[in-house]
Design a protein around this motif. Structure first.
Motif, PDB file in Angstrom:
ATOM      1  N   HIS A 110     -35.741  -0.524  -8.166  1.00 30.71           N
ATOM      2  CA  HIS A 110     -34.644  -1.397  -8.589  1.00 30.71           C
ATOM      3  C   HIS A 110     -33.913  -0.826  -9.805  1.00 30.71           C
ATOM      4  CE1 HIS A 110     -32.841  -4.860 -10.725  1.00 30.71           C
ATOM      5  NE2 HIS A 110     -32.464  -5.182  -9.487  1.00 30.71           N
ATOM      6  N   ASN A 111     -34.681  -0.377 -10.793  1.00 27.68           N
ATOM      7  CA  ASN A 111     -34.100   0.084 -12.061  1.00 27.68           C
ATOM      8  C   ASN A 111     -33.674   1.546 -12.056  1.00 27.68           C
ATOM      9  OD1 ASN A 111     -34.555  -2.465 -13.223  1.00 27.68           O
ATOM     10  ND2 ASN A 111     -36.637  -1.888 -13.778  1.00 27.68           N
ATOM     11  N   MET A 112     -34.313   2.349 -11.230  1.00 30.60           N
ATOM     12  CA  MET A 112     -34.042   3.794 -11.193  1.00 30.60           C
ATOM     13  C   MET A 112     -34.020   4.269  -9.740  1.00 30.60           C
ATOM     14  SD  MET A 112     -36.721   4.832 -14.212  1.00 30.60           S
ATOM     15  CE  MET A 112     -36.177   6.517 -14.423  1.00 30.60           C
ATOM     16  N   PRO A 113     -33.132   3.742  -8.916  1.00 32.25           N
ATOM     17  CA  PRO A 113     -33.170   4.073  -7.486  1.00 32.25           C
ATOM     18  C   PRO A 113     -33.053   5.574  -7.222  1.00 32.25           C
ATOM     19  CG  PRO A 113     -31.118   2.958  -8.056  1.00 32.25           C
ATOM     20  CD  PRO A 113     -31.988   2.918  -9.268  1.00 32.25           C
ATOM     21  N   ARG A 131     -36.237  11.460 -14.954  1.00 28.59           N
ATOM     22  CA  ARG A 131     -35.634  10.708 -16.051  1.00 28.59           C
ATOM     23  C   ARG A 131     -34.421  11.441 -16.636  1.00 28.59           C
ATOM     24  NH1 ARG A 131     -41.408   9.610 -16.940  1.00 28.59           N
ATOM     25  NH2 ARG A 131     -41.706   7.378 -16.775  1.00 28.59           N
ATOM     26  N   SER A 132     -34.015  12.526 -15.994  1.00 27.33           N
ATOM     27  CA  SER A 132     -32.892  13.312 -16.510  1.00 27.33           C
ATOM     28  C   SER A 132     -31.576  12.587 -16.265  1.00 27.33           C
ATOM     29  CB  SER A 132     -32.852  14.695 -15.843  1.00 27.33           C
ATOM     30  OG  SER A 132     -32.467  14.579 -14.491  1.00 27.33           O
ATOM     31  N   ARG A 133     -30.613  12.875 -17.080  1.00 27.03           N
ATOM     32  CA  ARG A 133     -29.304  12.246 -16.944  1.00 27.03           C
ATOM     33  C   ARG A 133     -28.653  12.617 -15.610  1.00 27.03           C
ATOM     34  NH1 ARG A 133     -24.985  12.602 -21.641  1.00 27.03           N
ATOM     35  NH2 ARG A 133     -26.278  10.921 -22.387  1.00 27.03           N
ATOM     36  N   ALA A 134     -28.779  13.862 -15.223  1.00 22.65           N
ATOM     37  CA  ALA A 134     -28.124  14.349 -14.009  1.00 22.65           C
ATOM     38  C   ALA A 134     -28.852  13.954 -12.716  1.00 22.65           C
ATOM     39  CB  ALA A 134     -27.989  15.866 -14.062  1.00 22.65           C
ATOM     40  N   ASN A 135     -30.080  13.477 -12.825  1.00 26.49           N
ATOM     41  CA  ASN A 135     -30.880  13.108 -11.653  1.00 26.49           C
ATOM     42  C   ASN A 135     -31.014  14.280 -10.678  1.00 26.49           C
ATOM     43  OD1 ASN A 135     -32.420  11.546  -9.912  1.00 26.49           O
ATOM     44  ND2 ASN A 135     -30.671  10.584  -8.944  1.00 26.49           N
ATOM     45  N   ARG A 136     -31.357  15.447 -11.228  1.00 27.63           N
ATOM     46  CA  ARG A 136     -31.467  16.642 -10.385  1.00 27.63           C
ATOM     47  C   ARG A 136     -32.829  17.325 -10.486  1.00 27.63           C
ATOM     48  NH1 ARG A 136     -26.220  20.136 -11.064  1.00 27.63           N
ATOM     49  NH2 ARG A 136     -27.276  21.228  -9.380  1.00 27.63           N
ATOM     50  N   ALA A 137     -33.807  16.674 -11.123  1.00 28.69           N
ATOM     51  CA  ALA A 137     -35.137  17.282 -11.228  1.00 28.69           C
ATOM     52  C   ALA A 137     -35.717  17.436  -9.828  1.00 28.69           C
ATOM     53  CB  ALA A 137     -36.051  16.428 -12.093  1.00 28.69           C
ATOM     54  N   ARG A 138     -36.370  18.563  -9.599  1.00 31.01           N
ATOM     55  CA  ARG A 138     -36.893  18.844  -8.272  1.00 31.01           C
ATOM     56  C   ARG A 138     -38.401  19.039  -8.247  1.00 31.01           C
ATOM     57  NH1 ARG A 138     -34.104  23.755  -5.946  1.00 31.01           N
ATOM     58  NH2 ARG A 138     -35.334  23.102  -4.167  1.00 31.01           N
TER      59      ARG A 138
END
Length: 159
Positions: A110-113, A131-138
């Motif tokens: 809900h909070n971090m889809p 938790r990165s701003r870009a949402n690209r951690a792999r």
């Protein structure tokens, strides 16, 4: 959320061999107690069931409805405190930790889809919470899986 990642990552591959922190009763009891559980055999069985269901849901192999049986009979009761409203989960003691983990998954979705995902390294069974701003951690670990993948791609390019 820590218990969610810890439960999802309780069956890692170490040197190509799967190690299940909840399989051995003594080790499982210690794991459960470290996470606020009682370590009973019933609790460990339910934690393994919750872990496997959550892993399949996060990987997209199962629908979130697969988590429904883990929440059967669970109730939340409201309590007014000096800090405001607080909800308390009412469930049998052996089910509390598994239920809290499923609720942590729901809160994360809900909070971090889309930020809870499996490691991109196919040889890894771990999960990460991006938790990165870009949402690209792999990768679960840049030092381990990320480095291996980058080294592999570099080797293929230079061959």
């Amino acid at each position: 959320m820590d218990v969610l990642l810890d439960l999802l990552n309780s069956r890692p591959l170490i040197n190509g061999e799967e190690r299940d922190a909840l399989a051995d009763p003594a080790e499982g009891r210690r794991w459960a107690r470290e996470h606020g559980g009682d370590g009973s055999l019933a609790e460990l069985a339910l934690l393994r069931e919750a872990r496997d269901a959550l892993r399949d849901v996060v990987r997209g192999k199962s629908s979130p409805a697969a988590l429904g049986p883990l929440l059967e009979g669970v109730q939340q009761t409201p309590e007014i405190t000096a800090d405001g409203l607080r909800w308390t989960v009412v469930t049998p003691p052996h089910a509390r930790l598994a239920v809290e983990t499923v609720l942590a998954w729901a809160a994360t979705e809900h909070n971090m889809p889309g930020r809870l995902r499996p490691c991109a390294n196919d040889a890894c069974q771990l999960f990460l919470l991006d938790r990165s701003r870009a949402n690209r951690a792999r990768w679960c670990s840049m030092a381990v899986c990320g480095n291996r993948e980058k080294a592999r791609r570099h080797y293929e390019r230079t061959r």
